[in-house]
Scaffold this motif. Sequence first.
Motif, PDB file in Angstrom:
ATOM      1  N   SER A  47     -18.343  14.593 -36.415  1.00  0.00           N
ATOM      2  CA  SER A  47     -18.963  13.391 -35.838  1.00  0.00           C
ATOM      3  C   SER A  47     -20.380  13.784 -35.427  1.00  0.00           C
ATOM      4  O   SER A  47     -20.585  14.887 -34.908  1.00  0.00           O
ATOM      5  CB  SER A  47     -18.144  12.937 -34.622  1.00  0.00           C
ATOM      6  OG  SER A  47     -18.960  12.554 -33.541  1.00  0.00           O
ATOM      7  N   THR A  48     -21.337  12.914 -35.684  1.00  0.00           N
ATOM      8  CA  THR A  48     -22.728  13.264 -35.341  1.00  0.00           C
ATOM      9  C   THR A  48     -22.886  13.393 -33.822  1.00  0.00           C
ATOM     10  O   THR A  48     -23.632  14.246 -33.342  1.00  0.00           O
ATOM     11  CB  THR A  48     -23.717  12.227 -35.918  1.00  0.00           C
ATOM     12  OG1 THR A  48     -23.293  10.918 -35.530  1.00  0.00           O
ATOM     13  CG2 THR A  48     -23.798  12.303 -37.430  1.00  0.00           C
ATOM     14  N   GLN A 102     -18.136  11.153 -41.905  1.00  0.00           N
ATOM     15  CA  GLN A 102     -17.621  11.737 -40.662  1.00  0.00           C
ATOM     16  C   GLN A 102     -16.107  11.856 -40.782  1.00  0.00           C
ATOM     17  O   GLN A 102     -15.439  10.900 -41.164  1.00  0.00           O
ATOM     18  CB  GLN A 102     -17.961  10.841 -39.476  1.00  0.00           C
ATOM     19  CG  GLN A 102     -19.447  10.774 -39.146  1.00  0.00           C
ATOM     20  CD  GLN A 102     -19.718  10.046 -37.838  1.00  0.00           C
ATOM     21  OE1 GLN A 102     -20.443  10.526 -36.990  1.00  0.00           O
ATOM     22  NE2 GLN A 102     -19.128   8.879 -37.665  1.00  0.00           N
ATOM     23  N   ARG A 119     -16.265   8.935 -33.744  1.00  0.00           N
ATOM     24  CA  ARG A 119     -15.742   8.435 -32.465  1.00  0.00           C
ATOM     25  C   ARG A 119     -16.359   7.090 -32.105  1.00  0.00           C
ATOM     26  O   ARG A 119     -17.538   6.843 -32.330  1.00  0.00           O
ATOM     27  CB  ARG A 119     -16.028   9.448 -31.359  1.00  0.00           C
ATOM     28  CG  ARG A 119     -15.242  10.740 -31.571  1.00  0.00           C
ATOM     29  CD  ARG A 119     -15.313  11.662 -30.384  1.00  0.00           C
ATOM     30  NE  ARG A 119     -16.615  12.269 -30.211  1.00  0.00           N
ATOM     31  CZ  ARG A 119     -17.442  11.976 -29.217  1.00  0.00           C
ATOM     32  NH1 ARG A 119     -17.117  11.055 -28.321  1.00  0.00           N
ATOM     33  NH2 ARG A 119     -18.600  12.589 -29.109  1.00  0.00           N
ATOM     34  N   ARG A 159     -16.243   3.707 -28.996  1.00  0.00           N
ATOM     35  CA  ARG A 159     -16.187   3.558 -27.543  1.00  0.00           C
ATOM     36  C   ARG A 159     -14.732   3.530 -27.076  1.00  0.00           C
ATOM     37  O   ARG A 159     -13.820   3.291 -27.861  1.00  0.00           O
ATOM     38  CB  ARG A 159     -16.899   2.268 -27.116  1.00  0.00           C
ATOM     39  CG  ARG A 159     -18.398   2.350 -27.300  1.00  0.00           C
ATOM     40  CD  ARG A 159     -19.053   1.036 -26.952  1.00  0.00           C
ATOM     41  NE  ARG A 159     -18.796   0.661 -25.568  1.00  0.00           N
ATOM     42  CZ  ARG A 159     -18.295  -0.518 -25.211  1.00  0.00           C
ATOM     43  NH1 ARG A 159     -17.996  -1.413 -26.102  1.00  0.00           N
ATOM     44  NH2 ARG A 159     -18.101  -0.777 -23.937  1.00  0.00           N
ATOM     45  N   LYS A 201     -17.717  -7.520 -36.619  1.00  0.00           N
ATOM     46  CA  LYS A 201     -18.543  -6.380 -36.216  1.00  0.00           C
ATOM     47  C   LYS A 201     -19.086  -5.609 -37.420  1.00  0.00           C
ATOM     48  O   LYS A 201     -18.340  -5.216 -38.309  1.00  0.00           O
ATOM     49  CB  LYS A 201     -17.677  -5.465 -35.339  1.00  0.00           C
ATOM     50  CG  LYS A 201     -18.382  -4.217 -34.856  1.00  0.00           C
ATOM     51  CD  LYS A 201     -17.635  -3.663 -33.660  1.00  0.00           C
ATOM     52  CE  LYS A 201     -18.053  -2.271 -33.302  1.00  0.00           C
ATOM     53  NZ  LYS A 201     -17.451  -1.797 -32.053  1.00  0.00           N
TER      54      LYS A 201
HETATM   55  C1  BTN Z   1     -18.096   1.581 -31.101  1.00  0.00           C
HETATM   56  O1  BTN Z   1     -16.935   1.852 -30.761  1.00  0.00           O
HETATM   57  O2  BTN Z   1     -18.424   0.418 -31.330  1.00  0.00           O
HETATM   58  C2  BTN Z   1     -19.120   2.667 -31.234  1.00  0.00           C
HETATM   59  C3  BTN Z   1     -19.099   3.273 -32.592  1.00  0.00           C
HETATM   60  C4  BTN Z   1     -20.136   4.358 -32.770  1.00  0.00           C
HETATM   61  C5  BTN Z   1     -20.007   5.049 -34.108  1.00  0.00           C
HETATM   62  C6  BTN Z   1     -21.116   6.018 -34.346  1.00  0.00           C
HETATM   63  S1  BTN Z   1     -21.165   6.613 -35.998  1.00  0.00           S
HETATM   64  C7  BTN Z   1     -22.346   7.803 -35.554  1.00  0.00           C
HETATM   65  C8  BTN Z   1     -21.947   8.338 -34.197  1.00  0.00           C
HETATM   66  N1  BTN Z   1     -20.994   9.420 -34.333  1.00  0.00           N
HETATM   67  C9  BTN Z   1     -19.797   9.103 -33.850  1.00  0.00           C
HETATM   68  O3  BTN Z   1     -18.798   9.845 -33.865  1.00  0.00           O
HETATM   69  N2  BTN Z   1     -19.815   7.866 -33.350  1.00  0.00           N
HETATM   70  C10 BTN Z   1     -21.119   7.266 -33.473  1.00  0.00           C
END
Ligand code: BTN
Length: 315
Positions: free
Chosen positions: A90-91, A113, A117, A119, A183
């Motif tokens: 994950s970034t 990825q 991850r 929220r 979304k």
């Molecule tokens: C959400 O739940 O709406 C937030 C999602 C965020 C996803 C991005 S993808 C790049 C960055 N790396 C991750 O693991 N998550 C964020």
Amino acid sequence: MDEKAVYILKRLYEQDFVSGENLARELDVSRMAINKRIKSLQEMGFSITGCRKRGYQLVDKDIIRIWEIENFVSKSNLFEDFLFFDQINSTNSYIKENQEKLKSATVVYAERQTAGRGRLGRSWIDLEKGIKMSIFLSIDFIDIEKLVPLTLFTGLVVNRVLRTFKVNSFIKWSNDILINGKKVCGILTELLGELDGRGNVIIGIGLNVNATNLPEDILEIATTLKKEMGVSFDRTDIIIGILKEFEKEFENFKTRGFLPFRDEYKSYCANLEREIIINGEQKAFCKDIGQNGELICEQNGKELKIHSGEVTVRW
Ligand code: BTN
């Protein structure tokens, strides 16, 4: 990815067929070395084919033009570094694990990825041909209260950029971007280290761009730019657009906070004047967005301010 690999990609992107001999000569390496590099690019997922007579060809040109982003970053007044990964867990996690080594204002991008991850502890499903990137900032103003406005600010930036691409997008508080109620983008902002004083922040942006097949279980709630608009989008242009807009407005945000952006945010906010559900249970009517980006609602005749958590809009 090193300079030579980026050079090869650029040549293949810009010209239909490029011979191994030419690449070897231009990079001053052996023909064997080119073979090896092409192989490793193929292993990274780039669809490069070889034709004995004509040379190498990049068949699928929907790639990230790393050289253009590097060029933008090298001239940027804010961004210091750009790291491209074909695959990573994950970034956001990469930045967390490597924050000591990274320059402030580094952008980390991953084509895939394996443990994206979202929220509230959720996972972020890895759709192909999307944008998954994180901005790492080491800043001195950040405290926990500023995280919500920073996230809102980033959502506003993404929304603004999508609108320049003629996308009719809206923001669902706090920072989901929606098209036709579904979304298309999520933002995960995380604070590392210090709670007041200087702090490291990660802003992770996941934008669904050119995928057309979505897993069944998210079909009703998620979408991609291509699905909604019927055309493919240039992901590099979107990435540079987001970084440019972020850079342009960040100073203003740092000094004046969310306030200068509040009206624009409100004009694209999908929650206003609607009934919402908070954390899956409480119903409330959403009236306004506060000066620091909080959601102002009415519930049983009383005013309620929401600073974080999960909000569902009723369409
Ligand atoms: C959400 O739940 O709406 C937030 C999602 C965020 C996803 C991005 S993808 C790049 C960055 N790396 C991750 O693991 N998550 C964020």
